[in-house]
Design an enzyme around this catalytic site. Structure first.
Site, PDB file in Angstrom:
ATOM      1  N   TYR A 132      94.430  19.494 -55.991  1.00 36.46           N
ATOM      2  CA  TYR A 132      95.081  17.566 -56.352  1.00 36.46           C
ATOM      3  C   TYR A 132      94.069  17.075 -55.209  1.00 36.46           C
ATOM      4  O   TYR A 132      93.482  15.904 -55.248  1.00 36.46           O
ATOM      5  CB  TYR A 132      95.699  17.498 -57.475  1.00 36.46           C
ATOM      6  CG  TYR A 132      95.700  16.045 -58.892  1.00 36.46           C
ATOM      7  CD1 TYR A 132      95.844  15.394 -58.268  1.00 36.46           C
ATOM      8  CD2 TYR A 132      94.613  16.169 -59.768  1.00 36.46           C
ATOM      9  CE1 TYR A 132      95.650  13.876 -58.179  1.00 36.46           C
ATOM     10  CE2 TYR A 132      95.043  15.198 -60.297  1.00 36.46           C
ATOM     11  CZ  TYR A 132      94.998  13.895 -60.054  1.00 36.46           C
ATOM     12  OH  TYR A 132      94.725  12.621 -60.567  1.00 36.46           O
TER      13      TYR A 132
ATOM     14  N   HIS B 257      99.622   7.398 -54.030  1.00 36.34           N
ATOM     15  CA  HIS B 257     100.185   7.822 -55.453  1.00 36.34           C
ATOM     16  C   HIS B 257     100.896   9.595 -54.644  1.00 36.34           C
ATOM     17  O   HIS B 257     100.054  10.449 -54.243  1.00 36.34           O
ATOM     18  CB  HIS B 257      99.509   8.294 -56.916  1.00 36.34           C
ATOM     19  CG  HIS B 257      99.532   6.957 -56.781  1.00 36.34           C
ATOM     20  ND1 HIS B 257      99.042   7.173 -58.928  1.00 36.34           N
ATOM     21  CD2 HIS B 257      99.494   6.066 -57.542  1.00 36.34           C
ATOM     22  CE1 HIS B 257      98.948   6.259 -59.703  1.00 36.34           C
ATOM     23  NE2 HIS B 257      99.248   5.286 -58.625  1.00 36.34           N
TER      24      HIS B 257
ATOM     25  N   TYR C 125      98.377  12.621 -67.199  1.00 36.23           N
ATOM     26  CA  TYR C 125      97.536  13.502 -68.262  1.00 36.23           C
ATOM     27  C   TYR C 125      97.947  14.210 -69.198  1.00 36.23           C
ATOM     28  O   TYR C 125      98.406  14.787 -69.722  1.00 36.23           O
ATOM     29  CB  TYR C 125      97.085  14.480 -67.224  1.00 36.23           C
ATOM     30  CG  TYR C 125      95.750  14.160 -66.271  1.00 36.23           C
ATOM     31  CD1 TYR C 125      96.595  13.658 -65.674  1.00 36.23           C
ATOM     32  CD2 TYR C 125      94.251  14.453 -65.475  1.00 36.23           C
ATOM     33  CE1 TYR C 125      96.102  13.026 -63.700  1.00 36.23           C
ATOM     34  CE2 TYR C 125      93.973  14.631 -64.597  1.00 36.23           C
ATOM     35  CZ  TYR C 125      94.326  13.367 -63.577  1.00 36.23           C
ATOM     36  OH  TYR C 125      93.879  13.522 -62.490  1.00 36.23           O
TER      37      TYR C 125
HETATM   38  C1  PHB Z   1      89.873   7.796 -62.763  1.00 39.36           C
HETATM   39  O1  PHB Z   1      90.556   6.753 -62.915  1.00 39.36           O
HETATM   40  O2  PHB Z   1      88.809   6.827 -63.622  1.00 39.36           O
HETATM   41  C2  PHB Z   1      90.186   8.632 -63.195  1.00 39.36           C
HETATM   42  C3  PHB Z   1      91.592   9.358 -62.845  1.00 39.36           C
HETATM   43  C4  PHB Z   1      91.666  10.552 -62.807  1.00 39.36           C
HETATM   44  C5  PHB Z   1      90.816  11.377 -63.124  1.00 39.36           C
HETATM   45  C6  PHB Z   1      89.684  11.152 -63.728  1.00 39.36           C
HETATM   46  C7  PHB Z   1      89.509   9.473 -63.936  1.00 39.36           C
HETATM   47  O3  PHB Z   1      91.158  12.568 -63.288  1.00 39.36           O
END
Ligand code: PHB
Ligand code: FAS
Length: 390
Positions: free
Chosen positions: A385, A72, A201
């Site tokens: 990130y 990604h 998000y």
């Molecule tokens: C997940 O895919 O479980 C996941 C991905 C990103 C996050 C938290 C959980 O910040």
């Protein structure tokens, strides 16, 4: 039994450390209090930083990850009814994350371990660590109605937040820092295609939501929920409806619903224990720190701890130097606190708190609006990130 390193915990931290030690010819054993199947039944993290992928390459346990993992180069922030993409790769000189479930990472490490004939003791009851302040520590555990003893040089406490390792340290020898959040995440797994090819998000007045995945046919979704909420109160229909309410219209209309096959609520906390070394005992992963999953850092921090600890142990056994072990806690904590800060800041920006109110909601939206329109702010978000350097 005698070994060089006794590892407590067969989660990602313990298994990854075990594989790196194995490759360096350093004798070790892993103990876990539960069964292998119980560990593989847990659903947790989903995003791997490049540093974590490199360590899995080094451990020889990344073949399936490279075949099935999803690279990604960005994700979206959704707020005020719209999506805004954060171009991770464009902002970090080409870096990216890989979406690949922690369960699969654990499975791959376990399979590599078994094919190498390494020793793992599952369902080890009452694991107890002894004399870790001296030069001849040992571990005892109960199995088959008998008490067993493992003499070792070092103990790696990779036994998670509720493990025995950190709790074996005298209270006056350890400092802890904690922030508990007044909400949890209700997570769902469903065999349906994800709503988007990248993560979303979402900040919404009703609460946070996250659209993630495990593959292009298996989705992982989360909605913020009250801390005292119960999974039983959430039918699939209620979940899908709440998720769609918190997403921009274009996403809400595109969500493919279906029966969930995993549904659970996880509490959120920030926690750090200092130091991470006590004589011959070293804490790594969730045994030493916990981050809210908003920044996708938990599993990746376990990996960087293991990187530093492995380097220290290799220097000790190969170069007969204690420098790496002596520097372990300080090196690990520097990166831990940077990730704790990032995870905290993402959590504060994306969630609805009891005192957020209308003004607080506008402030969060203003912060997000500035972030997505400022290259400097987006770059800072992106470099955290994808993972700060080890
Ligand atoms: C997940 O895919 O479980 C996941 C991905 C990103 C996050 C938290 C959980 O910040
Ligand atoms: P783990 O907790 O994975 O493993 C510790 C092991 O030690 C376990 O197998 C346990 O059985 C064993 N153990 C415990 N006590 C013992 C004892 N006394 N004796 C012997 N063995 C013992 N991170 C993310 O990045 N994204 C997420 O979405 C995310 N979701 C999460 C959801 C939940 C419910 C939880 C609890 C964590 C989540 N995390 C997430 C964080 C998670 O991925 C951890 O960071 C990761 O599991 C850390 O790995 P370990 O340090 O190996 O600890």
């Amino acid at each position: 039994m005698r070994t060089q390193v006794a590892i407590i915990g067969s989660g990602p931290a313990g298994l990854l450390l075990g594989q790196l030690l194995s490759k360096a010819g350093i004798d070790h054993v892993i103990l876990d209090r539960v069964s292998k199947d119980y560990i593989l039944g847990r659903v947790r993290a989903g995003v791997l930083e490049e540093g974590t992928v490199r360590l899995l390459d080094e451990a020889g346990a990344s073949e399936r990850l490279h075949a099935q993992g999803l690279p990604h180069g960005g994700f979206s922030l959704a707020f005020d009814g719209r999506n805004h993409r954060i171009d991770l790769s464009g902002l970090t000189g080409g870096k990216q994350v890989t979406v690949y479930g922690q369960t699969e990472v654990t499975r791959d490490l376990m399979q590599k371990r078994e094919s190498g004939g390494e020793r793992t003791i599952y369902s080890a009851d009452n694991v107890t660590i002894h004399d870790f302040g001296a030069s001849n520590p040992f571990v005892t555990y109960e199995s088959g109605g008998k008490t067993h003893r493992i003499n070792c040089d070092f103990i790696a406490g990779c036994d998670g937040f509720h493990g025995v390792s950190r709790h074996s340290v005298p209270e006056d020898a350890i400092r802890t820092y904690e922030r508990a959040y007044p909400f949890g995440w209700l997570g769902v797994l469903a065999e349906v295609p994800p709503v988007s090819h990248e993560l979303i998000y979402a900040n919404h007045p009703r609460g946070f939501a996250l659209c993630s995945m495990r593959s292009m046919t298996r989705s992982r979704y989360y909605v913020q929920c009250p801390l005292d909420d119960k999974v039983e109160a959430w039918t699939d229909e209620r979940f899908w409806d709440e998720l769609r309410r918190r997403l921009p219209k274009e996403n809400a209309e595109a969500v493919t619903t279906g029966p969930s096959f995993e549904k659970s609520i996880a509490p959120l906390r920030s926690f750090v224990a200092e130091p991470m070394r006590f004589g011959r005992l070293f804490l790594a992963g969730d045994a030493a720190h916990i981050v809210p999953p908003t920044g996708a850092k938990g599993l990746n921090l376990a990996a960087s701890d293991v990187h530093y600890l492995f380097e220290g142990l290799r220097d000790y056994y190969v170069d007969h130097s204690t420098a790496g072990l002596d520097a372990y806690s300080q090196r690990a904590l520097l990166r831990v606190w940077r990730a704790v800060r990032f995870s905290w800041s993402m959590t504060m920006m994306m969630h609805r708190f009891p005192d957020t109110g209308a003004f607080g909601q506008k402030i969060q939206e203003a912060e997000l609006d500035y972030l997505v329109h400022s290259r400097a702010a987006s770059t800072a978000l992106a470099e955290n990130y994808v993972g700060l350097p080890f």
